[in-house]
Scaffold this motif. Structure first.
Motif, PDB file in Angstrom:
ATOM      1  N   THR A  38      43.603 -21.795  17.482  1.00  0.00           N
ATOM      2  CA  THR A  38      42.591 -21.651  18.753  1.00  0.00           C
ATOM      3  C   THR A  38      42.144 -20.219  18.748  1.00  0.00           C
ATOM      4  O   THR A  38      41.287 -19.875  19.515  1.00  0.00           O
ATOM      5  CB  THR A  38      43.114 -21.964  19.807  1.00  0.00           C
ATOM      6  OG1 THR A  38      44.252 -21.267  20.244  1.00  0.00           O
ATOM      7  CG2 THR A  38      43.443 -23.702  19.823  1.00  0.00           C
ATOM      8  N   ARG A  39      42.527 -19.235  18.020  1.00  0.00           N
ATOM      9  CA  ARG A  39      42.244 -17.875  17.993  1.00  0.00           C
ATOM     10  C   ARG A  39      40.606 -17.686  18.005  1.00  0.00           C
ATOM     11  O   ARG A  39      40.081 -18.275  17.058  1.00  0.00           O
ATOM     12  CB  ARG A  39      42.995 -16.997  16.885  1.00  0.00           C
ATOM     13  CG  ARG A  39      42.574 -15.646  17.110  1.00  0.00           C
ATOM     14  CD  ARG A  39      43.771 -14.716  16.379  1.00  0.00           C
ATOM     15  NE  ARG A  39      45.127 -15.113  16.728  1.00  0.00           N
ATOM     16  CZ  ARG A  39      45.955 -15.239  15.931  1.00  0.00           C
ATOM     17  NH1 ARG A  39      45.834 -15.319  14.619  1.00  0.00           N
ATOM     18  NH2 ARG A  39      47.417 -15.575  16.424  1.00  0.00           N
ATOM     19  N   GLY A  40      40.154 -17.009  19.189  1.00  0.00           N
ATOM     20  CA  GLY A  40      38.629 -16.868  19.267  1.00  0.00           C
ATOM     21  C   GLY A  40      38.005 -18.164  19.433  1.00  0.00           C
ATOM     22  O   GLY A  40      36.644 -18.236  19.329  1.00  0.00           O
ATOM     23  N   ARG A  41      38.597 -19.295  19.920  1.00  0.00           N
ATOM     24  CA  ARG A  41      37.848 -20.696  19.638  1.00  0.00           C
ATOM     25  C   ARG A  41      37.534 -21.006  21.117  1.00  0.00           C
ATOM     26  O   ARG A  41      36.886 -22.066  21.317  1.00  0.00           O
ATOM     27  CB  ARG A  41      38.499 -21.585  18.977  1.00  0.00           C
ATOM     28  CG  ARG A  41      38.895 -21.574  17.610  1.00  0.00           C
ATOM     29  CD  ARG A  41      37.638 -21.028  16.475  1.00  0.00           C
ATOM     30  NE  ARG A  41      36.672 -22.372  16.783  1.00  0.00           N
ATOM     31  CZ  ARG A  41      35.357 -21.900  16.429  1.00  0.00           C
ATOM     32  NH1 ARG A  41      34.975 -20.772  15.833  1.00  0.00           N
ATOM     33  NH2 ARG A  41      34.496 -22.987  16.371  1.00  0.00           N
ATOM     34  N   GLY A  42      37.895 -20.292  22.340  1.00  0.00           N
ATOM     35  CA  GLY A  42      37.398 -20.789  23.556  1.00  0.00           C
ATOM     36  C   GLY A  42      38.410 -22.098  23.921  1.00  0.00           C
ATOM     37  O   GLY A  42      37.445 -22.715  24.910  1.00  0.00           O
ATOM     38  N   ASN A 358      28.390 -20.739  11.394  1.00  0.00           N
ATOM     39  CA  ASN A 358      29.502 -20.459  12.350  1.00  0.00           C
ATOM     40  C   ASN A 358      28.838 -20.050  13.536  1.00  0.00           C
ATOM     41  O   ASN A 358      28.220 -19.061  13.518  1.00  0.00           O
ATOM     42  CB  ASN A 358      30.454 -19.313  11.823  1.00  0.00           C
ATOM     43  CG  ASN A 358      31.575 -18.947  12.869  1.00  0.00           C
ATOM     44  OD1 ASN A 358      31.229 -19.077  13.850  1.00  0.00           O
ATOM     45  ND2 ASN A 358      32.451 -18.140  12.203  1.00  0.00           N
ATOM     46  N   LEU A 359      28.923 -21.060  14.627  1.00  0.00           N
ATOM     47  CA  LEU A 359      27.998 -20.677  15.774  1.00  0.00           C
ATOM     48  C   LEU A 359      28.517 -19.389  16.593  1.00  0.00           C
ATOM     49  O   LEU A 359      27.674 -18.646  17.364  1.00  0.00           O
ATOM     50  CB  LEU A 359      27.612 -21.902  16.665  1.00  0.00           C
ATOM     51  CG  LEU A 359      27.025 -22.906  16.071  1.00  0.00           C
ATOM     52  CD1 LEU A 359      27.153 -24.210  16.883  1.00  0.00           C
ATOM     53  CD2 LEU A 359      25.544 -22.634  15.719  1.00  0.00           C
ATOM     54  N   ARG A 360      29.795 -19.127  16.636  1.00  0.00           N
ATOM     55  CA  ARG A 360      30.076 -17.975  17.273  1.00  0.00           C
ATOM     56  C   ARG A 360      30.335 -16.625  16.666  1.00  0.00           C
ATOM     57  O   ARG A 360      30.338 -15.462  17.231  1.00  0.00           O
ATOM     58  CB  ARG A 360      31.947 -18.170  17.508  1.00  0.00           C
ATOM     59  CG  ARG A 360      32.218 -19.391  18.470  1.00  0.00           C
ATOM     60  CD  ARG A 360      33.676 -19.741  18.567  1.00  0.00           C
ATOM     61  NE  ARG A 360      33.920 -20.568  19.437  1.00  0.00           N
ATOM     62  CZ  ARG A 360      34.112 -20.151  20.677  1.00  0.00           C
ATOM     63  NH1 ARG A 360      34.193 -19.175  21.245  1.00  0.00           N
ATOM     64  NH2 ARG A 360      34.359 -21.393  21.732  1.00  0.00           N
ATOM     65  N   ASP A 361      30.489 -16.664  15.245  1.00  0.00           N
ATOM     66  CA  ASP A 361      30.347 -15.381  14.652  1.00  0.00           C
ATOM     67  C   ASP A 361      29.432 -15.776  13.119  1.00  0.00           C
ATOM     68  O   ASP A 361      30.248 -16.009  12.060  1.00  0.00           O
ATOM     69  CB  ASP A 361      31.775 -15.082  14.056  1.00  0.00           C
ATOM     70  CG  ASP A 361      31.826 -13.793  13.409  1.00  0.00           C
ATOM     71  OD1 ASP A 361      30.952 -13.206  13.118  1.00  0.00           O
ATOM     72  OD2 ASP A 361      33.135 -13.542  13.153  1.00  0.00           O
ATOM     73  N   PRO A 362      27.997 -15.770  13.467  1.00  0.00           N
ATOM     74  CA  PRO A 362      27.256 -16.326  12.334  1.00  0.00           C
ATOM     75  C   PRO A 362      27.645 -15.239  11.012  1.00  0.00           C
ATOM     76  O   PRO A 362      27.188 -15.653   9.707  1.00  0.00           O
ATOM     77  CB  PRO A 362      25.855 -16.198  12.717  1.00  0.00           C
ATOM     78  CG  PRO A 362      25.994 -16.020  14.107  1.00  0.00           C
ATOM     79  CD  PRO A 362      27.567 -15.246  14.404  1.00  0.00           C
ATOM     80  N   GLY A 363      28.063 -14.118  11.216  1.00  0.00           N
ATOM     81  CA  GLY A 363      28.101 -13.335   9.984  1.00  0.00           C
ATOM     82  C   GLY A 363      29.291 -13.405   9.040  1.00  0.00           C
ATOM     83  O   GLY A 363      29.505 -12.307   8.219  1.00  0.00           O
TER      84      GLY A 363
END
Ligand code: HT9
Ligand code: FE2
Length: 375
Positions: A38-42, A358-363
């Motif tokens: 869940t790291r960084g997945r809110g 990747n909607l949270r980190d598109p790069g």
């Protein structure tokens, strides 16, 4: 290059890497595993504590790693039976054995072209791109060795995967006995946020996106074949389990438990749950379905049987080897047939760079895609 018959060969690949989700194997693993996932997945804290309890009921051990060991053993037998001596490796995204050290081992053993088999059959960020991001993270430190990786295409509508689901659905209908003859087929997969679903897969796709489209196509194909074999028609639905995320965020619905209540209210005499979204009977199956959904059905007095996942079904194991050989032929510049069951989409090898964003980190960088991203 060894002198072998090219048509049934894994060359140019010199190693096969099974890539899976990973799961805890003892109670002390559970929280660190959940933190990895869940790291960084809110995901809310309460949800994590809740999910930790799912593992408690099974001695703090997920069956998923053992299921990977069984799949590897079955693949070895199938490969050997076809005279294919490609070595097998196994790395997980979220728990030991991790992908990074396994890729180091592949390189140390002298291999340079890897074909990856994912224990995830459908397109979407969670079920495809996130695996490809983790492949990037594992292979990037080995870049100096020149090692590369390709993956097999999404295989949920491959005839072998569908055959395994058809067999399992038949067995579950038999288990239900008489109510089975008028039972509803309820296909189940992991819920994902609707925004993730909409971004899944390339065009053409419905507004629901490629994840939903592919599941519907597979559900329809299994329903059609089971109906043909039993000489009658079945109704089917596609429903979801294992929702997480904050309540404010829309996820795919209906939830399997809500749907069982609705079917019972509508007078459906029995239900077969067919978990087509999963490759083996891991925690989402043995907890979310066999524990929670079974309890819901019991409360309702609704007859229910759960169909097995593909696991090590011979048709599935053989399909995975076929898919590896097909990928190898494509890598050799041939144009192999890409079999799928009738009326379902044909999978692709390299994803488009904007597929399953990747909607949270598109790069974030990923492998197994058409155009290399700039460094
Ligand atoms: C599409 C999909 C598959 C199927 C494709 C595939 O197989 O990959 C899948 C499989 C699995 N999911 C698994 C476990 C978990 N998934 C979680 C969280 C999430 N899954 C998501 C999606 C999927 N998950 C999503 C959108 C989230 C929210 C967080 C995020 O946006 O990333 C969480 C965190 C707690 C929670 O929120 O439930 C856990 C523990 C296990 C291992 C089970 C075992 O231990 O036996 C397996 C095979
Ligand atoms: Fe999950």
């Amino acid at each position: 290059m060894p002198d072998r018959d090219g048509s049934a060969d894994t060359l140019p690949y010199d190693a096969l890497l099974l890539v899976s989700f990973g799961g805890p194997e003892k109670p002390d693993d559970v929280m660190p595993f959940l933190e990895n996932v869940t790291r960084g997945r809110g995901i809310p804290r309460e949800r994590l504590a809740d999910v930790a309890h799912h593992y408690d009921g099974f001695g703090g051990r997920s069956p998923i790693n053992d299921q990977c060991r069984e799949l590897l053993a079955a693949l070895r037998v199938e490969l050997d039976g076809r005279g294919l001596d490609v070595p097998l490796y196994w790395g997980n995204r979220n728990w030991d054995p991790f992908l990074g050290p396994e890729v180091e081992r592949i390189v140390a053993d002298g291999h340079r072209r890897v074909v990856a088999v994912l224990t995830s059959a459908y397109p979407s960020y969670s079920s495809c791109r996130q695996y490809r991001e983790n492949l990037f993270d594992a292979f990037d430190p080995q870049a100096a060795s020149g090692v590369t990786v390709d993956k097999i295409r999404h295989y949920s509508d491959h005839p072998g995967f569908v055959a395994a689901s058809v067999d399992a659905t038949q067995a579950a209908l038999d288990e239900l006995g008489e109510p089975g003859e008028r039972a509803r087929l309820v296909f189940v997969t992991h819920s994902i946020p609707t925004a993730m679903a909409a971004a899944a897969g390339p065009q053409p796709k419905s507004p629901e996106g490629g994840y939903v489209d592919w599941h519907l196509a597979v559900a329809e194909a299994v329903t059609r074949e089971v109906g043909r074999l039993r000489g009658r028609t079945y109704d089917f639905d596609l429903v979801y389990c294992s929702r997480s995320g904050p309540p404010s965020q829309p996820w795919l619905e209906p939830d399997v438990n809500d749907h069982l209540r609705a079917l019972d209210a509508a007078g459906v005499p029995g239900v077969v749950l067919v978990p087509i979204g999963f490759v083996s009977d891991h925690m989402e199956v043995i907890y979310d379905l066999d524990t929670e959904a079974v309890e819901t059905a019991r409360e309702l007095g609704l007859p229910l049987a759960r169909a097995a996942t593909a696991g090590t079904h011979p048709a599935f194991v053989s399909a995975l080897v076929d898919l590896v050989l097909e990928r190898a032929a494509a890598a050799r510049g041939e144009e192999p047939a890409r079999p799928v069951v009738e009326g379902t989409p044909v999978g692709w090898y390299d994803c488009e760079p904007d597929c399953c964003t990747n909607l949270r980190d598109p790069g974030r960088r990923a492998l197994c895609q058409r155009v290399p991203q700039p460094a």
